[in-house]
Design a protein around this motif. Sequence first.
Motif, short mmCIF file in Angstrom:
data_model
loop_
_atom_site.label_atom_id
_atom_site.label_comp_id
_atom_site.label_asym_id
_atom_site.label_seq_id
_atom_site.Cartn_x
_atom_site.Cartn_y
_atom_site.Cartn_z
N ARG A 26 -50.81 35.93 39.24
CA ARG A 26 -50.24 37.03 38.45
C ARG A 26 -48.76 37.08 38.78
O ARG A 26 -48.37 37.25 39.94
CB ARG A 26 -50.91 38.36 38.81
N THR A 27 -47.93 36.89 37.77
CA THR A 27 -46.49 36.82 37.98
C THR A 27 -45.82 38.13 37.54
O THR A 27 -46.48 39.13 37.31
CB THR A 27 -45.91 35.61 37.23
N GLY A 28 -44.48 38.07 37.39
CA GLY A 28 -43.70 39.26 37.10
C GLY A 28 -44.11 40.00 35.84
O GLY A 28 -44.34 39.40 34.79
N MET A 29 -44.21 41.34 35.96
CA MET A 29 -44.55 42.17 34.81
C MET A 29 -43.31 42.41 33.96
O MET A 29 -42.21 41.89 34.26
CB MET A 29 -45.13 43.50 35.29
N SER A 30 -43.47 43.19 32.90
CA SER A 30 -42.36 43.49 32.00
C SER A 30 -41.21 44.14 32.78
O SER A 30 -41.40 45.08 33.54
CB SER A 30 -42.83 44.44 30.89
N GLY A 31 -40.01 43.59 32.59
CA GLY A 31 -38.84 44.06 33.32
C GLY A 31 -38.59 43.30 34.59
O GLY A 31 -37.52 43.42 35.20
N TYR A 32 -39.57 42.49 35.02
CA TYR A 32 -39.44 41.67 36.24
C TYR A 32 -39.96 40.26 35.97
O TYR A 32 -40.67 39.67 36.77
CB TYR A 32 -40.24 42.30 37.40
N ARG A 33 -39.60 39.71 34.84
CA ARG A 33 -40.14 38.42 34.40
C ARG A 33 -39.82 37.31 35.40
O ARG A 33 -38.69 37.18 35.87
CB ARG A 33 -39.56 38.06 33.02
N THR A 34 -40.84 36.53 35.70
CA THR A 34 -40.65 35.34 36.53
C THR A 34 -40.09 34.24 35.64
O THR A 34 -40.72 33.87 34.65
CB THR A 34 -41.98 34.89 37.14
N PRO A 35 -38.91 33.69 35.97
CA PRO A 35 -38.27 32.72 35.08
C PRO A 35 -38.87 31.31 35.19
O PRO A 35 -39.25 30.87 36.28
CB PRO A 35 -36.82 32.72 35.54
N ALA A 36 -38.95 30.65 34.05
CA ALA A 36 -39.38 29.24 34.06
C ALA A 36 -38.24 28.38 34.62
O ALA A 36 -37.08 28.78 34.59
CB ALA A 36 -39.74 28.80 32.65
N GLY A 37 -38.59 27.21 35.12
CA GLY A 37 -37.57 26.31 35.66
C GLY A 37 -38.11 25.51 36.83
O GLY A 37 -39.29 25.61 37.19
N THR A 38 -37.24 24.72 37.42
CA THR A 38 -37.60 23.88 38.57
C THR A 38 -36.82 24.36 39.79
O THR A 38 -35.59 24.49 39.75
CB THR A 38 -37.27 22.40 38.29
N TYR A 39 -37.53 24.62 40.87
CA TYR A 39 -36.93 25.18 42.07
C TYR A 39 -37.45 24.44 43.30
O TYR A 39 -38.22 23.47 43.19
CB TYR A 39 -37.25 26.68 42.18
N THR A 40 -37.06 24.93 44.47
CA THR A 40 -37.50 24.33 45.73
C THR A 40 -37.82 25.43 46.73
O THR A 40 -37.08 26.43 46.82
CB THR A 40 -36.41 23.41 46.32
N VAL A 41 -38.88 25.26 47.47
CA VAL A 41 -39.19 26.19 48.54
C VAL A 41 -38.09 26.07 49.59
O VAL A 41 -37.85 24.99 50.14
CB VAL A 41 -40.57 25.89 49.18
N ASN A 42 -37.39 27.18 49.86
CA ASN A 42 -36.27 27.13 50.81
C ASN A 42 -36.44 28.04 52.02
O ASN A 42 -35.58 28.08 52.90
CB ASN A 42 -34.94 27.45 50.10
N PHE A 43 -37.52 28.79 52.06
CA PHE A 43 -37.80 29.64 53.21
C PHE A 43 -39.29 29.98 53.24
O PHE A 43 -39.88 30.26 52.20
CB PHE A 43 -36.97 30.93 53.14
N ARG A 44 -39.86 29.96 54.45
CA ARG A 44 -41.28 30.27 54.61
C ARG A 44 -41.48 31.19 55.79
O ARG A 44 -40.77 31.11 56.78
CB ARG A 44 -42.09 28.98 54.85
N ASN A 45 -42.46 32.07 55.65
CA ASN A 45 -42.80 32.97 56.74
C ASN A 45 -44.26 33.37 56.56
O ASN A 45 -44.65 33.83 55.49
CB ASN A 45 -41.90 34.22 56.71
N PRO A 46 -45.09 33.20 57.58
CA PRO A 46 -46.51 33.53 57.43
C PRO A 46 -46.76 35.01 57.14
O PRO A 46 -47.80 35.38 56.59
CB PRO A 46 -47.14 33.11 58.75
N LYS A 47 -45.77 35.86 57.47
CA LYS A 47 -45.92 37.29 57.19
C LYS A 47 -44.54 37.90 57.02
O LYS A 47 -43.91 38.34 57.97
CB LYS A 47 -46.70 37.99 58.31
#
Length: 293
Positions: free
Chosen positions: A203-224
């Motif tokens: 489930r991605t961004g709702m109206s007003g918070y749209r998740t944009p299409a495109g190509t990206y890279t994971v640049n930060f990770r945190n288990p919590k």
Amino acid sequence: MERVWVTSRLVAVVVVVLVGAGACAFDPQSGGSGGGGAAPAGAAEQVTGASDTPRPDQHGRPTPAVPTPKPSRKPTPKPTRTAAPTTTPSSGTPKAVGCPQGEHQRVVETYLARLGGFGTVTVDGRQSAADCAAIKKFQKRYGIRPVEGRAGPTTADVAQRLATTDTARCKAGTGTTFCVDLTRQTVWALRGGKVIMAPTVTRTGMSGYRTPAGTYTVNFRNPKEWSDPYEVWLPYWQHFTQGMGFHETTTYLHDKSIGSHGCVNLLHADAVRMWELGKVGTRVVLIGRRPGT
């Protein structure tokens, strides 16, 4: 002197009346506990039948004692057992125990047969024990509540989205790629062009918070990770752009009315699996657009 004697006599009469009233009055609200004084003589016997002593009648003649009647014993009737019906009263069609049939039975059967992996499903639009077991397994896997085997609208929607996801549409690289179909609200993982995690729900961004299409890279990770603006924990956080990332959802995933603030929400098992597969530098490809955004 005569006046004093009369007054004294009147006082004595009043005292006798008051003392007599206090000693013999029975308070029916006290329940015989003593709070309202003593009960009338013989009251307990009249109620319980404990005394068999003859009592005189209005002419002074003794009346015979009335023996206390003994209750008769009657055998307790045994309840009858009625066999549970195995057919519906209206149609006479056999019904699988504990497996209600939903309004999207044939649709769910069709897509579960296409997906495979959930057991034997017969595409005939009629609920059976095998169909119910397969639907329950599907509902449990994708967090659909309640898990009752009923082919309702949420089950049909999820099954259709998963069965119609085209994994080849994602332009994967040589390493690991996380793919998101925003239109169907599904996510999967590829490595070297091969599917290493089958499509699952998101489930991605709702109206007003749209998740944009495109190509990206994971640049930060945190288990919590802690979200400052929304004050909520984001388990298995993998950020890829503009404060958006993959993480386990803290709400019911299939409630589409709330959506996310741009992040890619995941079920617990899927968030853990993507955490195991991903790393900083993992490619992220988002295609399509979520309806209504």
